[in-house]
Design a protein around this motif. Structure first.
Motif, PDB file in Angstrom:
ATOM      1  N   ALA A  84      14.139   3.059 -10.547  1.00  0.00           N
ATOM      2  CA  ALA A  84      14.142   4.478 -10.188  1.00  0.00           C
ATOM      3  C   ALA A  84      14.127   4.682  -8.673  1.00  0.00           C
ATOM      4  CB  ALA A  84      12.931   5.160 -10.811  1.00  0.00           C
ATOM      5  N   SER A  85      13.685   3.664  -7.929  1.00  0.00           N
ATOM      6  CA  SER A  85      13.497   3.836  -6.485  1.00  0.00           C
ATOM      7  C   SER A  85      14.830   4.034  -5.770  1.00  0.00           C
ATOM      8  CB  SER A  85      12.799   2.605  -5.906  1.00  0.00           C
ATOM      9  OG  SER A  85      13.678   1.504  -5.934  1.00  0.00           O
ATOM     10  N   THR A  86      14.785   4.823  -4.689  1.00  0.00           N
ATOM     11  CA  THR A  86      16.029   5.084  -3.954  1.00  0.00           C
ATOM     12  C   THR A  86      15.913   4.680  -2.478  1.00  0.00           C
ATOM     13  OG1 THR A  86      15.247   7.314  -3.492  1.00  0.00           O
ATOM     14  CG2 THR A  86      16.657   7.052  -5.427  1.00  0.00           C
ATOM     15  N   GLY A  87      14.751   4.137  -2.090  1.00  0.00           N
ATOM     16  CA  GLY A  87      14.529   3.823  -0.680  1.00  0.00           C
ATOM     17  C   GLY A  87      15.366   2.663  -0.153  1.00  0.00           C
ATOM     18  N   ASP A  88      15.460   2.576   1.184  1.00  0.00           N
ATOM     19  CA  ASP A  88      16.128   1.429   1.822  1.00  0.00           C
ATOM     20  C   ASP A  88      15.233   0.208   1.716  1.00  0.00           C
ATOM     21  OD1 ASP A  88      18.206   3.153   3.143  1.00  0.00           O
ATOM     22  OD2 ASP A  88      16.359   4.006   3.980  1.00  0.00           O
ATOM     23  N   TYR A  89      13.920   0.467   1.665  1.00  0.00           N
ATOM     24  CA  TYR A  89      12.936  -0.597   1.490  1.00  0.00           C
ATOM     25  C   TYR A  89      12.043  -0.188   0.326  1.00  0.00           C
ATOM     26  CZ  TYR A  89      14.466  -1.853   6.156  1.00  0.00           C
ATOM     27  OH  TYR A  89      15.230  -2.210   7.240  1.00  0.00           O
ATOM     28  N   VAL A  90      11.671  -1.180  -0.472  1.00  0.00           N
ATOM     29  CA  VAL A  90      10.869  -0.847  -1.651  1.00  0.00           C
ATOM     30  C   VAL A  90       9.671  -1.787  -1.735  1.00  0.00           C
ATOM     31  CG1 VAL A  90      10.904  -0.490  -4.147  1.00  0.00           C
ATOM     32  CG2 VAL A  90      13.007  -0.223  -2.838  1.00  0.00           C
ATOM     33  N   ALA A 156      -0.543 -15.216  -4.087  1.00  0.00           N
ATOM     34  CA  ALA A 156       0.528 -14.246  -3.833  1.00  0.00           C
ATOM     35  C   ALA A 156       0.345 -13.034  -4.737  1.00  0.00           C
ATOM     36  CB  ALA A 156       1.888 -14.873  -4.091  1.00  0.00           C
ATOM     37  N   ARG A 157       0.609 -11.870  -4.201  1.00  0.00           N
ATOM     38  CA  ARG A 157       0.521 -10.642  -4.979  1.00  0.00           C
ATOM     39  C   ARG A 157       1.933 -10.152  -5.298  1.00  0.00           C
ATOM     40  NH1 ARG A 157      -4.279  -9.004  -6.545  1.00  0.00           N
ATOM     41  NH2 ARG A 157      -3.604  -6.853  -6.421  1.00  0.00           N
ATOM     42  N   ASP A 158       2.006  -9.171  -6.162  1.00  0.00           N
ATOM     43  CA  ASP A 158       3.310  -8.533  -6.370  1.00  0.00           C
ATOM     44  C   ASP A 158       3.612  -7.609  -5.198  1.00  0.00           C
ATOM     45  OD1 ASP A 158       3.848  -9.695  -8.878  1.00  0.00           O
ATOM     46  OD2 ASP A 158       2.491  -8.284  -9.834  1.00  0.00           O
ATOM     47  N   PHE A 159       2.564  -7.354  -4.400  1.00  0.00           N
ATOM     48  CA  PHE A 159       2.667  -6.442  -3.259  1.00  0.00           C
ATOM     49  C   PHE A 159       3.551  -7.050  -2.176  1.00  0.00           C
ATOM     50  CE2 PHE A 159       0.136  -4.648   0.538  1.00  0.00           C
ATOM     51  CZ  PHE A 159       0.941  -3.530   0.615  1.00  0.00           C
ATOM     52  N   ARG A 160       4.721  -6.474  -1.980  1.00  0.00           N
ATOM     53  CA  ARG A 160       5.658  -6.977  -0.962  1.00  0.00           C
ATOM     54  C   ARG A 160       6.660  -5.879  -0.649  1.00  0.00           C
ATOM     55  NH1 ARG A 160       7.352 -12.117  -3.611  1.00  0.00           N
ATOM     56  NH2 ARG A 160       5.216 -12.034  -4.353  1.00  0.00           N
ATOM     57  N   LEU A 161       7.122  -5.847   0.574  1.00  0.00           N
ATOM     58  CA  LEU A 161       8.167  -4.886   0.945  1.00  0.00           C
ATOM     59  C   LEU A 161       9.494  -5.638   0.942  1.00  0.00           C
ATOM     60  CD1 LEU A 161       8.545  -1.911   1.885  1.00  0.00           C
ATOM     61  CD2 LEU A 161       8.558  -2.767   4.214  1.00  0.00           C
ATOM     62  N   MET A 162      10.468  -5.081   0.197  1.00  0.00           N
ATOM     63  CA  MET A 162      11.751  -5.772   0.064  1.00  0.00           C
ATOM     64  C   MET A 162      12.876  -4.878   0.563  1.00  0.00           C
ATOM     65  SD  MET A 162      11.226  -7.130  -3.819  1.00  0.00           S
ATOM     66  CE  MET A 162      10.271  -5.724  -4.353  1.00  0.00           C
ATOM     67  N   THR A 163      13.942  -5.503   1.000  1.00  0.00           N
ATOM     68  CA  THR A 163      15.124  -4.725   1.367  1.00  0.00           C
ATOM     69  C   THR A 163      15.822  -4.297   0.073  1.00  0.00           C
ATOM     70  OG1 THR A 163      16.454  -6.724   1.402  1.00  0.00           O
ATOM     71  CG2 THR A 163      15.529  -6.015   3.505  1.00  0.00           C
TER      72      THR A 163
END
Ligand code: UDP
Ligand code: MG
Length: 312
Positions: A84-90, A156-163
Motif C-alpha cells: 500500500a505504501s507510496t513513499g520513495d523510502y519505506v 536484526a529487526r524488521d525495522f529498516r528504511l528501504m529504497t
C-alpha cells in the motif's frame, strides 16, 4: 520533496497507540524536509485499535489504515503495508516503540548518500529479554547464516528504511508463508547496519510468546534452506555404513570365532534407535511437504475488511 512511508503492523495495540502517535509527531516535526505517510495495518484486533486508527486518519490524512478480516500475522501485515505504501523510502516499525523512531533521521541520511539501499537497525544487546530466548535466538541466527543464502544478523529487526527499488524487490517474493527477515536479506542490496540499545515495549504485552517464536524459527529454516534434507540423507548413509559394519562383526563372531551373539537387548536398541530416526526424518520431510502444500494453494496472504487506502 522525498516521501517516507512508515508501515506499522498492529494487533491489540490500543495501549501503545497514544505513545506511538506522540513519537510519530515528534519525528515528523524533526524532519520537515520530508513528507510522511503512515500505513497502520490492523490484524483484526479485539480491542479499540481500529477505532484509534480511524481517529488518526480522520484527524490527519497522512495516517492511512488497512484492517484485516482476521489476524493474518505480522508478516502478512508487512506485505500489505509495503504494497500500500507510496513513499520513495519505506520503513517497517513495531507499534510498541521497541524500534526507536528517532533512528529514522540517521537512516534517511544514510540512504541519501546513495551509497546504500537499506539502513537497518539491530539490537546490540537483548536486555530485558528472557536469557533462554536470547541464547536460542543467537544460535538460530548463526545457524541460518550458515545454512541459507541469506546472511542474518543476530538482533536484526524488521525495522529498516528501504529504497523503493528494494521494496519492489521484496514485494516480488510472493510466497504466502512469509519469513520476512529472510526475505529482506535474500533480496540482497547494500545494507548499512545501525546498532541501538534494546528497549522494552512502552505498554501492553508481547504478541509473540516463546512457543510461537519456536514454530516461526522452523518456518524460517524450511523457507530458506534445504540443508536439513541434505543432513538427513547424510544421516541415512551413515546408518547404512554402521549397519554393514555391524553385520560383518556378527558374521565373523558367529562363523569364525564361534561366539554366541547377544540377542534381545541389542536388537531392541537398534530397533528403537532406527525407528526414532525414521520418524525424525519423516518429520523433517513433512515440514517441507506442509510448506509446499500451503504454498501451492495460493491463498491470498491477507483479506482486507476495511481500509482508507484505495489502491489495495
Ligand atoms: N503483531 C501483529 N500481529 C501479530 C503479532 C504481532 O501485527 O499476530 C505486531 C504487534 O502489534 C507489534 C509487532 O507486530 O506492532 C511486534 O509484536 P510484539 O511487540 O508483540 O513482538 P516482540 O517485540 O515481543 O517480538
Ligand atoms: Mg515488541
Amino acid at each position: 520533496m522525498d516521501k517516507i512511508s512508515i508501515v506499522i503492523p498492529c494487533y491489540n495495540e490500543q495501549d501503545t497507540i497514544p505513545y506511538l502517535k506522540e513519537e510519530l509527531y515528534k519525528l515528523m516535526e524533526s524532519m520537515p524536509q520530508v513528507a510522511f505517510e503512515i500505513v497502520l495495518v490492523d490484524n483484526c484486533s479485539k480491542d479499540g485499535t481500529l477505532n484509534l486508527m480511524k481517529q488518526l486518519h480522520d484527524g490527519d490524512p497522512r495516517f492511512e489504515y488497512i484492517s484485516f478480516s482476521r489476524n493474518f500475522g505480522k508478516d502478512s501485515s508487512m506485505y500489505a503495508g509495503l504494497k500500500a505504501s507510496t513513499g520513495d523510502y519505506v520503513t517497517v516499525m513495531d507499534a510498541d516503540l521497541q524500534d526507536p523512531p528517532e533512528l529514522l533521521a540517521e537512516m534517511y541520511e544514510t540512504l541519501k548518500t546513495g551509497e546504500y539501499d537499506c539502513a537497518a537497525a539491530f539490537r546490540k544487546d537483548r536486555k530485558g529479554e528472557p536469557w533462554l530466548r536470547s541464547v536460542l535466538a543467537g544460535a538460530f541466527y548463526r545457524m541460518m547464516s550458515r545454512i541459507s543464502d541469506s546472511d542474518m544478523v543476530n538482533g536484526a529487526r524488521d525495522f529498516r528504511l528501504m529504497t523503493r527499488h528494494m521494496v519492489d524487490a521484496v514485494l516480488e517474493l510472493e510466497e504466502s508463508e512469509r519469513f520476512t527477515k529472510g526475505i529482506f536479506s535474500w533480496v540482497g542490496f547494500r545494507i548499512k547496519w545501525i546498532p541501538f540499545e534494546n528497549r522494552e515495549r512502552v505498554a501492553g504485552k508481547t504478541k509473540l510468546p516463546m512457543k510461537n517464536a519456536f514454530s516461526y524459527a522452523i518456518k524460517g529454516i524450511v523457507a530458506f534452506s534445504t540443508a536439513p534434507l541434505v543432513a538427513i540423507s547424510v544421516l541415512g548413509f551413515i546408518f547404512c555404513i554402521i549397519a554393514l559394519v555391524y553385520t560383518i562383526v556378527i558374521v565373523v563372531k558367529q562363523l569364525v570365532l564361534h561366539e554366541a551373539v547377544a540377542g534381545y537387548p541389542s536388537i531392541m536398541c537398534i530397533l528403537l534407535f532406527g525407528f526414532g530416526m525414521i520418524f525424525l526424518v519423516l518429520g523433517i520431510i513433512g515440514q517441507y511437504l506442509a510448506q509446499m502444500y500451503l504454498e501451492i494453494k495460493r491463498r491470498p496472504k491477507y483479506i482486507v475488511r476495511e481500509t482508507s487506502v484505495d489502491h489495495i
